[in-house]
Design a protein around this motif. Structure first.
Motif, short mmCIF file in Angstrom:
data_model
loop_
_atom_site.label_atom_id
_atom_site.label_comp_id
_atom_site.label_asym_id
_atom_site.label_seq_id
_atom_site.Cartn_x
_atom_site.Cartn_y
_atom_site.Cartn_z
N UNK A 420 0.66 -1.32 -0.05
CA UNK A 420 0.06 0.04 -0.01
C UNK A 420 0.89 1.14 -0.03
N UNK A 421 2.12 1.24 -0.01
CA UNK A 421 3.05 2.18 0.11
C UNK A 421 2.94 3.10 -1.36
N UNK A 422 2.95 2.36 -2.60
CA UNK A 422 3.27 3.14 -3.65
C UNK A 422 2.03 2.51 -4.67
N UNK A 423 1.26 3.38 -5.36
CA UNK A 423 0.35 3.02 -6.45
C UNK A 423 1.26 2.68 -7.67
N UNK A 424 1.36 1.35 -8.07
CA UNK A 424 2.10 0.98 -8.96
C UNK A 424 1.83 1.73 -10.53
N UNK A 425 0.59 2.11 -10.80
CA UNK A 425 0.04 2.53 -11.72
C UNK A 425 0.26 3.95 -12.07
N UNK A 426 0.13 4.85 -10.90
CA UNK A 426 0.54 6.25 -10.89
C UNK A 426 1.45 6.42 -9.90
N UNK A 427 2.65 6.05 -9.84
CA UNK A 427 3.52 6.16 -8.66
C UNK A 427 3.94 7.66 -8.33
N UNK A 428 3.94 8.00 -7.24
CA UNK A 428 4.22 9.25 -6.68
C UNK A 428 6.00 9.05 -6.60
N UNK A 429 6.32 9.66 -7.59
CA UNK A 429 8.04 9.63 -7.71
C UNK A 429 8.56 10.42 -6.35
#
Length: 511
Positions: A420-429
């Motif tokens: 749940x840390x990162x959205x792999x489709x729209x990652x918050x770089x």
């Protein structure tokens, strides 16, 4: 009165005395012959100094004493200065010198033993003693020469291993006090080797202490940027936003557009490195491509790897039927089982698989001790050569061996850029780079310090909330799964709560 008759001595008595004297002389000559061979075995050249060519004997003695002194000094240096030992076993010139010395010593020592047999005057010995002397000398010559030549062979295997496995590129310095090595893993095959890596991990290693943090990137990450100024950045200035374009597809895309790259041989790897650097904000020093089938051979070469299997792991699947399982419990897995433990997805997910792969890395580092390496050296060297191709220069091998030894006694930290840390489709770089910097103890990039608040994706918002509590993020608690939500694979946790092995400061405890 006649004088008494004195019995005359038996003519047989002098013959007996003569036979006894001859036997004693023969035994003395035989013991002398054996002593000369023993002298040569313990102190090469001493027999020649005593009874033969004194000049040859003195040269042999000086060489032998010199080699003993060099060996003793090397042993002392290796004990107090481990880097010297690591250099000795990885430097191509030093290895070649040792190999040639061992070969020359084998020939010279055997020749001295034959000469010691000659000095024992074998023709003056009785037939039984002569045969015994020939047998003893043959055994000594064979044993000494075979031992030294086998040692030369092992040194040659090590040299070939270093020469074929490691690169000859430029040496790069540490970035912010750390070496960052990109580890790419995939199955070999006619259409697969180097095309779509299944495992993408950055091993960030402290250049002084060897403390290591494993940062894993999911193969299905999309819409990510590349390192500014790279070939891929020029082709995708807005990020890798093409349809169905994922991180593990960067390698394939580069392979289809080789004309854009100067280094066509490693175009896919260079493109992947530019993606990893764009995502994490880290500068990659070197890369290593791991062939998972070669990894299976390596595990078998060291006698298996001990893993705490927390739930049934299927063998099979991935487009075929599941035909067996690795049962729960602490057990030593074979290479075949370890390969499936690392790659199985049937009944689980990609992120569970990433956690299991980290558990294997940690277990191998912890269990691969010098005794095991020495006992299975040839098998390990053969398996490693087939398992890994890397850009690490041969001249840097001793440095990384030293760092690996230091890392063995420390906890391994992990960070996986997954839900749940990162959205792999729209990652918050920006969030990712802040988390990576926090995990490796590097300065947080300025662009990442304020950016998390700007993201509106659910996963990023959740992660942003977590980032406001750095202590909790750095040391996540081990979640205890509910009765209806069993653990999957190698780590505590679940897809909803996150697998502990994917983000922890103590990988061993999470597995």
């Amino acid at each position: 009165m006649p004088s008494p008759q004195v019995p005359s001595p038996s003519p047989q008595q002098p013959a007996d005395r003569r036979t006894t004297t001859a036997d004693r002389a023969a035994k003395v000559r035989f013991r002398r012959a054996l002593a000369l061979m023993a002298m040569t075995l313990l102190l090469p050249g001493s027999a020649q100094v005593a009874y033969g060519n004194k000049r040859v004997g003195r040269i042999a003695l000086r060489v032998w004493v010199g080699l003993l002194l060099v060996s003793l000094v090397s042993l002392v240096l290796s004990t107090v200065h481990h880097e010297f030992a690591f250099w000795l076993v990885s430097d191509l010139t030093a290895l070649q010198a040792v190999r040639l010395v061992l070969m020359a010593l084998a020939i010279a020592w055997a020749a001295l033993l034959v000469d010691a047999w000659r000095l024992g005057q074998p023709l003056s010995l009785s037939m039984s003693h002569r045969r015994a002397a020939v047998g003893v000398n043959g055994i000594l010559c064979f044993s000494v020469a075979a031992t030294l030549l086998f040692g030369a062979h092992l040194v040659g295997v090590q040299r070939t291993f270093i020469q074929t496995m490691f690169g000859s590129g430029d040496v790069t310095g540490a970035h912010d006090g750390r070496y960052n090595v990109l580890l790419l893993g995939g199955d070999s095959g006619i259409d697969r080797w180097g095309l779509r890596p299944d495992s993408i991990t950055v091993a960030s290693i402290d250049a002084r202490t060897g403390q290591s943090t494993l940062i894993s990137l999911p193969r299905n990450m999309q819409n990510f940027p590349f390192r500014a100024g790279s070939v891929m950045d020029k082709q995708f200035p807005k990020g890798f936003d093409c349809e169905h374009c994922m991180l593990n597809g960067v390698n394939t895309w580069a392979g289809d557009h080789l004309e854009l790259f100067e280094d066509k041989k490693n175009a896919g790897i260079d493109a992947t490195i530019s993606a990893v650097e764009g995502i994490t904000g880290l500068k990659v020093n070197y890369w290593a491509m791991v062939n998972l089938k070669g990894f299976r051979d390596l595990v078998d070469a060291v006698g298996g790897v001990k893993i705490n299997v927390r739930s049934r792991i299927p063998i099979g699947g991935l487009g075929s039927d599941v035909y067996d399982y690795i049962e729960p419990g602490t057990q030593t897995l074979t290479g075949f089982q370890t390969q499936w433990y690392a790659r199985a997805r049937d009944g689980s997910d990609d992120y569970s698989r990433m956690a299991r792969q980290k558990c294997i890395m940690g277990a191998m580092l912890d269990q691969l001790d010098p005794t095991v390496v020495l006992r299975n050296f040839q098998k390990i060297a053969k398996a490693s050569s087939a398992m890994v191709s890397t850009s690490i220069p041969a001249g840097e091998v001793d440095r990384f061996i030293a760092l690996a030894i230091k890392a063995k006694g420390q906890k391994i930290g992990t960070l996986s850029l997954v839900p749940p840390l990162v959205d792999t489709y729209q990652p918050d770089i920006a969030l990712i780079q802040a988390k990576v910097a926090e995990a490796v103890g590097a300065p947080v990039p300025q662009t990442a310090q304020a950016a998390p608040a700007a993201s509106d994706s659910p996963a990023a918002s959740s992660a942003s909330s977590a980032s406001s509590e750095p202590t909790k993020a750095a040391k996540p608690k081990k979640p205890k799964p509910a009765a209806d939500e069993p653990v999957t694979g190698g780590s505590l946790g679940s897809l909803k709560d996150g697998y502990v092995a994917n983000q922890t400061e103590d990988l061993g405890a999470a597995c």
